[in-house]
Design a protein around this motif. Structure first.
Motif, PDB file in Angstrom:
ATOM      1  N   GLN A 171     -10.412  10.029   3.754  1.00 46.39           N
ATOM      2  CA  GLN A 171      -9.451  10.754   2.460  1.00 46.39           C
ATOM      3  C   GLN A 171      -8.654  11.649   2.470  1.00 46.39           C
ATOM      4  OE1 GLN A 171      -8.135   7.445   2.372  1.00 46.39           O
ATOM      5  NE2 GLN A 171      -9.113   6.006   2.038  1.00 46.39           N
ATOM      6  N   TYR A 225      -5.097   6.961  -6.522  1.00 46.50           N
ATOM      7  CA  TYR A 225      -3.433   6.274  -5.469  1.00 46.50           C
ATOM      8  C   TYR A 225      -3.221   5.401  -5.137  1.00 46.50           C
ATOM      9  CZ  TYR A 225      -7.110   6.810  -1.932  1.00 46.50           C
ATOM     10  OH  TYR A 225      -8.668   6.579  -1.450  1.00 46.50           O
ATOM     11  N   SER A 237       2.872   7.878  -1.243  1.00 48.98           N
ATOM     12  CA  SER A 237       3.585   7.364  -1.168  1.00 48.98           C
ATOM     13  C   SER A 237       3.070   6.953  -2.804  1.00 48.98           C
ATOM     14  CB  SER A 237       3.152   6.121  -0.530  1.00 48.98           C
ATOM     15  OG  SER A 237       4.218   5.184  -0.790  1.00 48.98           O
ATOM     16  N   ASP A 246      -9.628   6.969   7.581  1.00 50.06           N
ATOM     17  CA  ASP A 246      -8.381   6.943   7.549  1.00 50.06           C
ATOM     18  C   ASP A 246      -7.828   8.629   6.333  1.00 50.06           C
ATOM     19  OD1 ASP A 246      -8.357   4.285   7.567  1.00 50.06           O
ATOM     20  OD2 ASP A 246      -8.589   3.531   6.215  1.00 50.06           O
ATOM     21  N   ILE A 303       1.049  -1.304   0.393  1.00 53.58           N
ATOM     22  CA  ILE A 303      -0.031   0.365  -0.175  1.00 53.58           C
ATOM     23  C   ILE A 303       0.965   0.803  -0.039  1.00 53.58           C
ATOM     24  CG2 ILE A 303      -0.236   0.383   2.811  1.00 53.58           C
ATOM     25  CD1 ILE A 303      -3.133   0.115   0.596  1.00 53.58           C
ATOM     26  N   ARG A 304       1.773   0.786   0.165  1.00 55.44           N
ATOM     27  CA  ARG A 304       2.742   1.957   0.690  1.00 55.44           C
ATOM     28  C   ARG A 304       4.459   1.567   0.762  1.00 55.44           C
ATOM     29  NH1 ARG A 304      -0.859   3.914   4.180  1.00 55.44           N
ATOM     30  NH2 ARG A 304      -0.418   3.317   6.221  1.00 55.44           N
ATOM     31  N   ALA A 333      -1.704   8.600   6.707  1.00 54.70           N
ATOM     32  CA  ALA A 333      -1.031   8.399   5.942  1.00 54.70           C
ATOM     33  C   ALA A 333      -0.108   9.591   5.104  1.00 54.70           C
ATOM     34  CB  ALA A 333      -1.293   7.247   4.388  1.00 54.70           C
ATOM     35  N   GLN A 334       1.244   9.643   4.635  1.00 54.64           N
ATOM     36  CA  GLN A 334       1.405  10.193   3.812  1.00 54.64           C
ATOM     37  C   GLN A 334       1.465   9.805   2.272  1.00 54.64           C
ATOM     38  OE1 GLN A 334       5.565  11.276   5.598  1.00 54.64           O
ATOM     39  NE2 GLN A 334       4.951  10.913   7.153  1.00 54.64           N
TER      40      GLN A 334
HETATM   41  N1  5AD Z   1      -0.042   6.053  -0.138  1.00 52.38           N
HETATM   42  C1  5AD Z   1      -0.329   6.805   1.529  1.00 52.38           C
HETATM   43  N2  5AD Z   1      -1.685   5.950   1.896  1.00 52.38           N
HETATM   44  C2  5AD Z   1      -2.106   5.463   0.544  1.00 52.38           C
HETATM   45  N3  5AD Z   1      -3.339   4.748   1.664  1.00 52.38           N
HETATM   46  C3  5AD Z   1      -3.411   3.232   0.089  1.00 52.38           C
HETATM   47  N4  5AD Z   1      -2.866   4.115  -1.160  1.00 52.38           N
HETATM   48  C4  5AD Z   1      -2.174   4.819  -0.276  1.00 52.38           C
HETATM   49  C5  5AD Z   1      -0.870   5.471  -1.315  1.00 52.38           C
HETATM   50  N5  5AD Z   1      -0.871   5.243  -2.092  1.00 52.38           N
HETATM   51  C6  5AD Z   1      -4.163   4.758   2.480  1.00 52.38           C
HETATM   52  C7  5AD Z   1      -5.749   4.655   2.329  1.00 52.38           C
HETATM   53  C8  5AD Z   1      -6.492   3.808   2.829  1.00 52.38           C
HETATM   54  C9  5AD Z   1      -5.316   2.908   3.569  1.00 52.38           C
HETATM   55  C10 5AD Z   1      -5.854   1.699   4.000  1.00 52.38           C
HETATM   56  O1  5AD Z   1      -4.178   2.799   3.129  1.00 52.38           O
HETATM   57  O2  5AD Z   1      -5.465   5.261   3.426  1.00 52.38           O
HETATM   58  O3  5AD Z   1      -7.737   4.032   2.999  1.00 52.38           O
END
Ligand code: 5AD
Ligand code: SF4
Length: 468
Positions: free
Chosen positions: A285, A170, A357, A323, A49-50, A354-355
């Motif tokens: 988000q 993303y 990515s 999130d 995911i990141r 989350a930052q």
């Molecule tokens: N960068 C950062 N956070 C992300 N998420 C999903 N893709 C990315 C990314 N590319 C986060 C979202 C999602 C969670 C599972 O991970 O907030 O809800």
């Protein structure tokens, strides 16, 4: 007997997948070991995911190199979201990861679990794998999960769908897990019934967008859902799960829903069904309409607000968590301020922040600029986390002086820990006074739901005493 060790990264879905992998490996004649050094097969169930999540796996490889020196027969397999192509190091078409990880022997897409036996044989033709009926293992969901993650005997994760059709710009998930496919209702209910019979009190239904259950393009042709006519299949599933109350199931949660599939029918069911808890994790988000649009999140903050208002009207004390991604492509200071404002307005009680990515192959990667500097991403992340910390603490205070019903997970000496209805962690002490009272529970508290008078809070948890 050969031994296996599974290391899992990422979301609940991955942990649940690992439980199915365990069953499969046992069917192959493997025995579990908690010690990597003693394993003949090490399986990394990965998250992508990141970038940080992938880096954690790459970071393990130095250690694996040494383990392989000591045990040349050691097999290393990677499964989960980092894999696009199930293959072994000898397969004609190998996954790209083989170019990056020298130690890798097997790459396995999660849904191809039934191919693991043949990939193992490609690496080591001499290995003795008992003949198993592979047709029984073809349907991934038909492989019984070991349900032993976190060693919990009280709460289990139950996957109801896999993949995602939402294509947020993303996100890698629609590429790594593929298009959304729902599991048959009968299979889910059978597994839920078995879990209940085995004493589990809480089941969390999981899927990437769990509340779009039964609504994907694959599901439209599925006779399984035809009979429901106009009923929301997810609501139907919650109603059927609720019937298991008679058999001892007390709590049903689900994770994670998508705002677009939060129908009024679903909100009504959450308010009405006894097994539904006053808690919802609903990813937003961003709190800015422009950012949401660029993320391909097809709702506005006004629509999201409306959902929360409806939920709070029907379930007044509901806890809402979310999130958030900060620093998405082109996110301005003003847009980030809007997210902070919305975060405060919604009074989220917890959040995964989350930052952003960049993930290779996503729409954002191909058509947008990852132009928010790392330093700014970090500052925004810190700012929002500060707001979150205040809100979380405030959210805990409202429980003080009241009784929470805690599903007790562990007991260490006189200290018990579990979760209340709102999914808050509660720790309580069995005092001598309450010890007598706890005899009512025949001395065994874990696995039971007990009333606890909340007396205070510390960091992220509530503290209290047993009240009987
Ligand atoms: N960068 C950062 N956070 C992300 N998420 C999903 N893709 C990315 C990314 N590319 C986060 C979202 C999602 C969670 C599972 O991970 O907030 O809800
Ligand atoms: Fe990713 Fe969006 Fe699907 Fe969630 S809904 S898994 S963020 S694509």
């Amino acid at each position: 007997m050969p031994t296996y060790h599974i290391q899992t990264y990422g979301c609940q879905m991955n942990y649940s997948d690992s439980e199915r992998m365990e069953t499969y490996l046992r069917a192959l004649g493997y025995k579990k070991t908690d010690n990597q050094k003693k394993a003949d097969l090490i399986l990394f169930n990965t998250c992508s995911i990141r970038q940080k999540a992938e880096d954690r796996v790459f970071g393990q490889m130095k250690k694996i190199e040494n383990l392989k020196k000591n045990n040349p027969k050691l097999m290393v397999a990677i499964t989960g979201c980092m894999i696009r192509n199930s293959s072994s190091r000898y397969s004609p078409q190998r996954d790209k990861l083989f170019n990056k990880i020298r130690e890798l022997d097997i790459a396995l897409k999660t849904e191809d679990l039934s191919c693991l036996a043949s990939l193992v044989r490609e690496i080591n033709p001499d290995i003795k794998i008992p003949k198993i009926k592979e047709e029984n293992l073809k349907d991934y969901f038909k492989i019984k999960a070991a349900h032993n993650t976190f060693n919990s005997k009280t709460q289990a994760f139950l996957p109801i769908s896999n993949g995602c059709d939402k294509f947020c710009t993303y996100c890698i998930v629609p590429y790594s897990r593929g298009r959304e496919k729902s599991r048959k209702i009968e299979g889910i209910l059978k597994e839920a019934e078995e879990l209940t019979a085995n004493g589990y009190k809480e089941i969390t239904l999981i899927g990437q967008t769990v509340n779009s259950y039964g609504k994907s393009c694959y599901d439209k042709d599925n006779k399984n859902f035809e009979k429901l006519k106009n009923k929301d299949p997810f609501v139907y599933l919650l109603e059927e799960m609720d019937k298991l109350r008679k058999k001892g199931l007390e709590r049903v949660r689900f994770s994670s829903p998508h705002p677009m599939d939060m129908s009024d029918e679903l909100i009504d069911a959450m308010a009405k069904l006894k097994t539904q808890m006053p808690f919802l994790h609903l990813p937003v988000q961003s709190g800015d309409n422009n950012v949401l649009k660029i993320m391909n999140r097809p709702y506005t903050i006004e629509q999201y607000r409306k959902i929360i208002h409806k939920l709070r009207k029907k379930i007044p004390d509901i806890s809402i968590t979310t999130d958030i991604i900060v620093g998405f492509c082109g996110e301005t200071d003003k847009e980030f301020q809007n997210t902070c404002g919305f975060f405060e307005e919604m009074q989220f009680e917890h959040a995964y922040i989350a930052q952003y990515s960049n993930r290779k192959g996503t729409t954002a990667d191909r058509f947008m600029n990852d132009d928010v500097p790392q330093k700014i991403k970090k500052l925004r992340w810190e700012k929002l986390n500060n707001i979150l910390e205040n809100q979380s603490k405030k959210a805990l205070k409202r429980f003080i002086g009241k009784t929470s019903h805690v599903l007790v997970e562990v007991q260490k000496g006189k200290i018990c820990t579990g979760r209340n209805e709102h999914f808050k962690t509660v720790q309580f002490k069995i005092s001598n006074k309450s010890k007598k009272r706890s005899e009512k529970y025949s001395g065994k508290i874990p696995g039971k739901i007990v009333p606890v008078l909340v007396t205070g809070s510390k960091e992220w948890i509530l503290e209290g005493e047993l009240r009987i």
